[in-house]
Design a protein around this motif. Structure first.
Motif, short mmCIF file in Angstrom:
data_model
loop_
_atom_site.label_atom_id
_atom_site.label_comp_id
_atom_site.label_asym_id
_atom_site.label_seq_id
_atom_site.Cartn_x
_atom_site.Cartn_y
_atom_site.Cartn_z
N ASP A 135 -0.73 30.34 -12.84
CA ASP A 135 0.16 29.46 -13.82
C ASP A 135 -0.75 28.15 -13.56
N GLY A 136 -1.48 27.46 -14.60
CA GLY A 136 -2.02 26.28 -14.91
C GLY A 136 -1.38 24.88 -14.64
N TYR A 137 0.12 25.20 -14.58
CA TYR A 137 0.80 23.90 -14.33
C TYR A 137 0.87 23.57 -12.91
N ALA A 138 0.53 24.66 -12.11
CA ALA A 138 0.91 24.48 -10.78
C ALA A 138 -0.78 24.15 -10.37
N GLY A 139 -1.82 24.28 -10.84
CA GLY A 139 -3.06 23.93 -10.49
C GLY A 139 -3.47 25.05 -9.27
N LEU A 140 -4.44 24.30 -8.59
CA LEU A 140 -4.78 24.99 -7.20
C LEU A 140 -4.72 24.11 -5.94
N PRO A 141 -3.50 23.83 -5.66
CA PRO A 141 -3.28 22.69 -4.50
C PRO A 141 -4.05 23.11 -3.25
N LEU A 142 -4.15 24.29 -2.68
CA LEU A 142 -4.99 24.75 -1.72
C LEU A 142 -6.53 24.45 -1.72
N LEU A 143 -6.93 24.16 -3.11
CA LEU A 143 -8.32 23.84 -3.19
C LEU A 143 -8.70 22.47 -3.57
N ALA A 144 -7.58 21.66 -3.77
CA ALA A 144 -7.83 20.28 -4.33
C ALA A 144 -8.29 19.33 -2.95
N PRO A 145 -8.77 18.26 -3.28
CA PRO A 145 -8.81 17.57 -4.62
C PRO A 145 -9.88 17.84 -5.60
N PHE A 146 -9.94 17.57 -6.65
CA PHE A 146 -10.97 17.89 -7.65
C PHE A 146 -11.33 16.41 -8.35
N ASP A 147 -12.63 16.63 -8.66
CA ASP A 147 -13.48 15.45 -9.25
C ASP A 147 -12.99 15.31 -10.73
N LYS A 148 -12.81 16.39 -11.17
CA LYS A 148 -12.34 16.36 -12.68
C LYS A 148 -11.37 17.19 -13.08
N ASP A 164 -1.71 14.82 -8.97
CA ASP A 164 -1.71 14.91 -7.64
C ASP A 164 -2.96 15.46 -6.95
N GLN A 165 -3.66 16.54 -7.61
CA GLN A 165 -4.76 17.22 -7.29
C GLN A 165 -6.07 16.71 -7.71
N LEU A 166 -6.02 15.39 -8.49
CA LEU A 166 -7.21 14.83 -8.92
C LEU A 166 -7.66 13.46 -7.83
N LYS A 167 -8.79 13.60 -7.44
CA LYS A 167 -9.36 12.50 -6.59
C LYS A 167 -8.80 11.24 -6.97
N GLU A 168 -9.27 10.23 -6.08
CA GLU A 168 -8.98 8.91 -6.77
C GLU A 168 -10.50 8.63 -7.16
N GLY A 169 -10.59 7.94 -8.32
CA GLY A 169 -11.62 7.77 -9.14
C GLY A 169 -11.96 9.08 -10.17
N GLY A 170 -11.25 10.13 -10.04
CA GLY A 170 -11.43 11.30 -10.79
C GLY A 170 -11.04 10.99 -12.18
N ILE A 171 -11.25 11.94 -13.11
CA ILE A 171 -10.93 11.84 -14.45
C ILE A 171 -10.25 13.36 -14.84
N ILE A 187 -7.37 10.25 -18.96
CA ILE A 187 -6.67 9.85 -17.35
C ILE A 187 -7.59 9.64 -16.36
N LYS A 188 -7.46 8.33 -15.97
CA LYS A 188 -8.41 8.01 -14.49
C LYS A 188 -7.34 7.78 -13.48
N LYS A 189 -7.71 8.30 -12.34
CA LYS A 189 -6.72 8.08 -11.15
C LYS A 189 -7.40 6.70 -10.44
N LEU A 190 -6.59 5.94 -10.37
CA LEU A 190 -7.08 4.81 -9.73
C LEU A 190 -6.84 4.69 -7.88
N PRO A 191 -7.56 3.72 -7.39
CA PRO A 191 -7.18 3.77 -5.88
C PRO A 191 -5.91 3.61 -5.25
N ASP A 192 -4.97 2.77 -6.12
CA ASP A 192 -3.75 2.68 -5.62
C ASP A 192 -2.56 3.98 -5.95
N GLY A 193 -3.23 5.08 -6.39
CA GLY A 193 -2.65 6.00 -7.08
C GLY A 193 -2.07 6.09 -8.52
N GLU A 194 -2.10 4.71 -9.06
CA GLU A 194 -1.83 4.66 -10.45
C GLU A 194 -2.66 5.48 -11.48
#
Length: 214
Positions: A135-148, A164-171, A187-194
């Motif tokens: 299921d793609g909606y769930a992603g792969l939490p055990l292998l996170a985080p991802f750069d992209k 949630d599985q995207l690194k800070e600064g990731g896209i 979507i770019k994930k900012l350092p504050d989580g926004e």
């Protein structure tokens, strides 16, 4: 599977068309030259494989327009060695493009028929992505985080699990919208989580379905 001079000539024409449409990243264009798109299609579509069209690949799914694949790849701002989560392996063509660009690819497909077909064709190129049937909606939490994170199907909304599985600064690049058309979001994930969200026009994808594997 044969890659003839005719196929290579058609591929060059496609690459010129992608340039005219604004794809200027030479590494992306070289990847399109190196990965024969007709290998991912039924023989009946072989002569049209290098036109800027989407085609049925089985299980009610399609291989995206070449421009769409190139544009999404461009938006990712991919760097060699980055860890990429792909949602929707499909035919495996986009997966191979990412691998050719040097990404460490983790790809999820919910349609078993496509998962098995894609696995076989990707192995032909001697790439070694981590392919997952699920299921793609769930992603792969055990292998996170991802750069992209790259989503290759139309989502009604941005899945929180993927953010949630995207690194800070990731896209994350994802088409969002219900119905026939979606808006392409970067979507770019900012350092504050926004997140910072930019829109890049309207595209058309098959829908992303939650909690369903077939």
């Amino acid at each position: 599977m044969q890659d003839t001079f005719k196929h290579k000539g058609m591929r060059r024409q496609l690459i010129n068309e992608l340039r005219e449409k604004g794809i200027e990243n030479e590494q992306i264009l070289e990847a399109f030259d190196a990965i024969p798109r007709h290998f991912f299609l039924d023989l009946v579509f072989e002569q049209q494989a290098y036109s800027n069209q989407a085609f049925q690949i089985g299980a009610g799914q399609t291989i995206s327009h070449p421009y769409t694949v190139a544009f999404q790849t461009h938006l990712l701002e991919l760097k060699k060695g980055e860890k990429v989560l792909e949602i929707g392996t499909g035919s495996g063509f986009q997966t191979c493009i990412l691998c050719k660009l040097g990404a460490k690819v983790f790809s999820i497909e919910r349609q078993r028929e496509l998962f098995l077909k894609a696995k076989k064709i990707i192995e032909h190129f001697n790439f070694n992505p981590r392919l997952v049937y699920g299921d793609g909606y769930a992603g792969l939490p055990l292998l996170a985080p991802f750069d992209k994170v790259l989503v290759t199907c139309g989502a009604p909304e941005v899945p929180a699990a993927l953010i949630d599985q995207l690194k800070e600064g990731g896209i994350m690049v994802i088409p969002v919208g219900e119905g026939k058309d979606q808006v392409m979001l970067k979507i770019k994930k900012l350092p504050d989580g926004e997140v910072d969200i930019q829109q890049y026009g309207v595209f058309s994808f098959v829908p992303m379905l939650e909690n369903k594997v077939k």
